[in-house]
Scaffold this motif. Structure first.
Motif, PDB file in Angstrom:
ATOM      1  N   GLN A  79      -3.813   7.794  -5.889  1.00 17.68           N
ATOM      2  CA  GLN A  79      -4.182   6.752  -6.858  1.00 17.68           C
ATOM      3  C   GLN A  79      -5.395   7.178  -7.682  1.00 17.68           C
ATOM      4  O   GLN A  79      -6.286   6.373  -7.962  1.00 17.68           O
ATOM      5  N   HIS A  82       0.850  -1.196   0.000  1.00 17.76           N
ATOM      6  CA  HIS A  82       0.000   0.000   0.000  1.00 17.76           C
ATOM      7  C   HIS A  82       0.881   1.239   0.000  1.00 17.76           C
ATOM      8  O   HIS A  82       1.888   1.313   0.716  1.00 17.76           O
ATOM      9  N   ASP A 130      -4.264  13.045   5.857  1.00 17.71           N
ATOM     10  CA  ASP A 130      -4.860  11.732   5.562  1.00 17.71           C
ATOM     11  C   ASP A 130      -4.924  10.815   6.775  1.00 17.71           C
ATOM     12  O   ASP A 130      -5.533   9.745   6.707  1.00 17.71           O
ATOM     13  N   THR A 177      -8.872  -3.639  -2.794  1.00 16.43           N
ATOM     14  CA  THR A 177      -8.610  -3.251  -4.187  1.00 16.43           C
ATOM     15  C   THR A 177      -7.843  -4.319  -4.965  1.00 16.43           C
ATOM     16  O   THR A 177      -7.705  -4.190  -6.175  1.00 16.43           O
ATOM     17  N   ASN A 194     -12.744  11.214  -5.943  1.00 17.74           N
ATOM     18  CA  ASN A 194     -11.733  10.294  -6.491  1.00 17.74           C
ATOM     19  C   ASN A 194     -12.393   8.929  -6.694  1.00 17.74           C
ATOM     20  O   ASN A 194     -12.689   8.228  -5.721  1.00 17.74           O
ATOM     21  N   ASP A 226      -3.910   0.592  -5.326  1.00 22.71           N
ATOM     22  CA  ASP A 226      -3.816   1.106  -3.961  1.00 22.71           C
ATOM     23  C   ASP A 226      -3.154   0.113  -3.013  1.00 22.71           C
ATOM     24  O   ASP A 226      -2.611   0.503  -1.984  1.00 22.71           O
ATOM     25  N   HIS A 250      -7.793   6.089   2.768  1.00 24.40           N
ATOM     26  CA  HIS A 250      -7.102   5.886   1.504  1.00 24.40           C
ATOM     27  C   HIS A 250      -7.708   6.796   0.431  1.00 24.40           C
ATOM     28  O   HIS A 250      -8.909   7.064   0.420  1.00 24.40           O
ATOM     29  N   GLY A 251      -6.878   7.253  -0.479  1.00 21.88           N
ATOM     30  CA  GLY A 251      -7.364   7.912  -1.688  1.00 21.88           C
ATOM     31  C   GLY A 251      -7.635   9.393  -1.602  1.00 21.88           C
ATOM     32  O   GLY A 251      -7.915  10.019  -2.626  1.00 21.88           O
ATOM     33  N   THR A 252      -7.542  10.009  -0.439  1.00 23.61           N
ATOM     34  CA  THR A 252      -7.816  11.437  -0.335  1.00 23.61           C
ATOM     35  C   THR A 252      -7.328  11.956   1.014  1.00 23.61           C
ATOM     36  O   THR A 252      -6.767  11.212   1.819  1.00 23.61           O
ATOM     37  N   GLN A 297     -15.421   0.895   4.423  1.00 23.58           N
ATOM     38  CA  GLN A 297     -15.045   1.316   3.077  1.00 23.58           C
ATOM     39  C   GLN A 297     -16.018   2.361   2.535  1.00 23.58           C
ATOM     40  O   GLN A 297     -17.219   2.296   2.796  1.00 23.58           O
ATOM     41  N   TRP A 303     -12.398   2.907  -1.245  1.00 17.29           N
ATOM     42  CA  TRP A 303     -11.329   3.415  -0.385  1.00 17.29           C
ATOM     43  C   TRP A 303     -11.536   2.943   1.050  1.00 17.29           C
ATOM     44  O   TRP A 303     -12.588   3.156   1.638  1.00 17.29           O
ATOM     45  N   ASN A 325      -7.296   3.000  -8.906  1.00 16.41           N
ATOM     46  CA  ASN A 325      -7.739   2.466  -7.614  1.00 16.41           C
ATOM     47  C   ASN A 325      -7.201   1.059  -7.371  1.00 16.41           C
ATOM     48  O   ASN A 325      -6.872   0.684  -6.230  1.00 16.41           O
TER      49      ASN A 325
END
Length: 716
Positions: free
Chosen positions: A199, A193, A621, A212, A639, A206, A576-578, A660, A643, A203
């Motif tokens: 990402q 990760h 984050d 993912t 995004n 990730d 994750h992701g933002t 999630q 996540w 996705n």
């Protein structure tokens, strides 16, 4: 055979820190990835070794009609030249044939023979880095290997990248493409990760196992490839299968902004990373099974702490363990006097919080938090929760001593007991010397620092941002209106068979390693299954008891998360992701939106003139909700992807403290999962589960002899 090689820093032409390692990993033994295919020199053109020397000598000895004396001299000279021209090439030929006859060492052999410790200079960022270099692909070749290591002298089983610990530095510019070729030669499955990397559009890269991707099974390979866009700062990567991050599968990841050379909150002349982590002597997978066993309510306490993978243990405290008396030299930072230096602190550990300070330095200004540049905020001490990162600037202007201790001390108040096992060491140290690197004399070690610590005991684990105002620069105002507001109750709860598990709104997360969430969502959308395209909690598509999945279907919906911690432990949550704006945090019960000048459910401001809450809050984050406390977070779900949102205390996340979020279903409808990602799931579930937490049913029937026999005689 021991192969010594140095790693070259990344140059403006795009050569990475790891290209020297990549060269050694070239082999023709495995055809899964290009980096395991050798590019031998069989077709290289070799110079003829005995082509014309003797002919030239004959010309010399017959061309001239001279006196006998001169002839004698020329005959002797010619004979010597002939010997030289014949013997030397023959020697080279024999050497060449000998080398060609020897098999090249395999990547596994190279990794196993490599020195475990990563040199200090590997974590010094390239001083000649080209921030304006054209966008490029930065390629890294990794082989994951099991290896016994002793970072502080006490030996334990480890998972390493290319046989070294910690992992190699990834250093890129914003906008670059990162390509990491991973071959898993370890006994357990794994995934990587990229902590804090957005990402966007990738996705499936990730690296969250069961979310993912399927894990990379033993013997398998996978190429991670993604673009780093719209972000810069300090990040890291770690194993995301079970507790592999505790076993050594961690490393730093630095993304430079394009204007970094000219836009520094405090100008600095050097830049480096410092990885902080807790360290356990017992098998990490064994500890994970113990933590998840019936009747266990407390996480294991670390034996010691490490800075950049190093500390010094007293072997007399560990008589029952394999321990080397060889002295481990502590990390050393040579800083040019009179100049400022950026220190990037990363807590890559699994459980411990750290307080960090430099002796006799009252000012350690913070300029970055989790990838967000902040106005310089002077602090004499940093507090860093698991998963968090801070950049601080140290000015080398103290003349009271030649050397100083940099201390990273675990905050033992966060543990069930403040006494570490086996007289453990709660503090890791590094040496700071104010001198130019070229003046370093490795033949005569300088004296150690004699400075004393002024670190105060900390009785609670609270986020640094709740004690200090960290203001983003440039400003990053939060949206004033939230489309959704989710109240999430988090705690550790004891359920059936006395199993303690992490819980979020009565859901305890169990990732599906054979069929990840992303795969099921994309397959459901492709088949027009409406249960996957709905907004809100997806109760029909997923079992909320083990998979709490919340979907946001709009293009860029604003989402609030209200975390109410009903547990005595502080929980650092990572999304994750933002990034998330921290609108507020505190102790006790959440006071409601009105306390922040917001309408119910966050739907706008109570008064257009009162904008303190959304004006420019910290955005990061990884944010902590303190024990029996709360936090109000806000993010934009723009995004596309699935996540993971989870506690970054590894014992809590593996116990199920996660959920999630799905963003941008409209974009995901157009996605097609790459075949390479889907192919990872071809491995059997037995292979994919290697290294994962045991299933709960392993412990059902606790105390029943027949059940104990069925699970292999596991004794609690």
């Amino acid at each position: 055979m021991t192969l010594d090689h140095s790693l070259q820093p990344l140059s403006p032409t795009g050569k990475s820190h790891d290209e020297a390692e990549a060269q050694l990993l070239r082999s023709d033994e495995d055809e899964d990835l290009d980096f395991l295919r050798g590019e031998g020199d069989e077709n290289a053109t070799q110079r003829p070794l005995l082509a014309s020397e003797s002919g030239d000598i004959e010309g010399v000895t017959t061309r001239f009609d001279v006196t006998h004396q001169r002839q004698s001299r020329w005959i002797i000279a010619a004979f010597a030249i002939a010997c030289f021209g014949t013997v030397i090439p023959l020697t080279l030929l024999a050497l060449s044939l000998d080398l060609q006859g020897r098999p090249k060492p395999s990547p596994l052999e190279i990794a196993l023979s490599a020195s475990l410790r990563r040199p200090d200079e590997d974590y010094v960022l390239d001083p000649n880095w080209d921030f304006g270099a054209p966008y490029q692909v930065r390629t890294y070749d990794w082989i994951i290997v099991d290896k016994e290591g002793d970072p502080d002298g006490v030996a334990k089983p480890m998972m390493t990248i290319n046989g070294q610990f910690p992992g190699p530095l990834i250093e890129v510019n914003e906008g670059d493409v990162v390509e990491v070729n991973v071959h898993n030669s370890a006994a357990n499955s794994t995934s990587i990760h990229w902590h804090g990397i957005f990402q966007n559009g990738t996705n499936w890269m990730d690296g969250a196992a069961g979310v993912t991707q399927c894990p990379i099974a033993p013997g398998a390979s996978f190429r991670y490839r993604f673009n780093v866009t719209g972000q810069s700062g300090t990040y890291f990567y770690h194993g995301h299968q079970g507790v592999q991050a505790l076993s050594g599968l961690v490393g730093p990841f630095v993304v430079h902004s394009r204007n970094e050379a000219t836009n520094q909150p405090i100008p600095y002349s050097s830049d480096r990373v410092l990885l902080l982590q807790d360290w356990y002597y017992d098998s990490d997978s064994g500890l994970m099974r113990d933590v998840l066993s019936p009747g266990v309510e407390d996480a294991p306490i670390p034996n010691t702490a490490l800075i950049n993978g190093v500390n010094q243990a007293d072997c007399s405290d560990h008589a029952g363990r394999t321990c080397s008396q060889a002295e481990k030299s502590l990390p050393s930072l040579d800083l040019a006097p009179g100049q400022a230096h950026r220190l990037r602190f990363l807590n890559v550990g699994g459980f411990a919080w750290f307080q960090v300070a430099v002796d006799e330095h009252e000012s350690l200004p913070i300029i970055e938090a989790d990838g967000t540049t902040v106005k310089p905020t002077s602090k004499s001490m940093l507090v860093i929760a698991p998963g968090q990162r801070y950049s601080a600037v140290l000015t080398a202007d103290q003349s009271s001593n030649e050397a100083f201790w940099l201390r990273a001390r675990m905050i033992t108040a966060c543990f069930a007991s403040q006494t570490l096992p086996e007289n453990g060491v709660d503090e890791a140290k590094a040496i700071i010397r104010f001198r130019a690197p070229e003046k370093r004399d490795d033949h005569q070690p300088p004296p150690l620092p004699t400075t004393e610590s002024k670190l105060q005991y900390i009785s609670t684990c609270r986020d640094l941002s709740s004690m200090t105002s960290l203001v983003p620069s440039p400003e990053k105002p939060a949206p004033e209106y939230a489309d959704h507001s989710w109240h999430i109750r988090v705690n550790l709860a004891i359920g059936d068979w006395r199993l303690q598990r992490g819980v979020m709104n009565s859901s305890s997360f169990r990732p599906n390693l054979k069929s990840p969430t992303l795969h099921r969502v994309l397959d459901g959308l492709a088949s027009n299954n409406e249960s996957f395209s709905q907004a809100g909690i997806l109760n029909s598509a997923f079992d909320p008891d083990s998979e709490l999945v919340v979907s946001h279907t709009g293009a860029a919906e604003v989402v609030d998360i209200i975390l109410q911690n009903m547990d005595e432990n502080a929980h650092p949550f990572h999304l994750h992701g933002t990034q998330m704006w921290v609108l507020g945090a505190g102790h006790g019960y959440y006071p409601g939106y009105e306390a922040f000048g917001l309408n119910d459910d966050g739907k706008g401001l109570l008064s257009p003139t009162i904008t303190n809450t959304t004006n420019n809050p910290l955005k990061r984050d990884t944010i902590t909700v303190e024990g029996f406390g709360w936090a109000l977070l806000r993010f934009v779900a723009d995004n596309p992807g699935v996540w993971l949102f989870h506690c970054h205390v590894i014992w809590h996340s593996e116990a199920g403290m996660g959920m999630q979020f799905i963003s941008r279903i409209d974009s995901m409808r157009e996605w097609k999962l790459p075949e390479e990602s889907r192919r990872l799931c071809d491995a059997s579930e037995e292979e994919l589960r290697k290294g994962a937490p045991p299933k709960d049913e392993v412990f059902f029937g606790f105390g029943n002899d027949e059940n104990m026999k069925a699970i292999g005689g596991f004794i609690l």
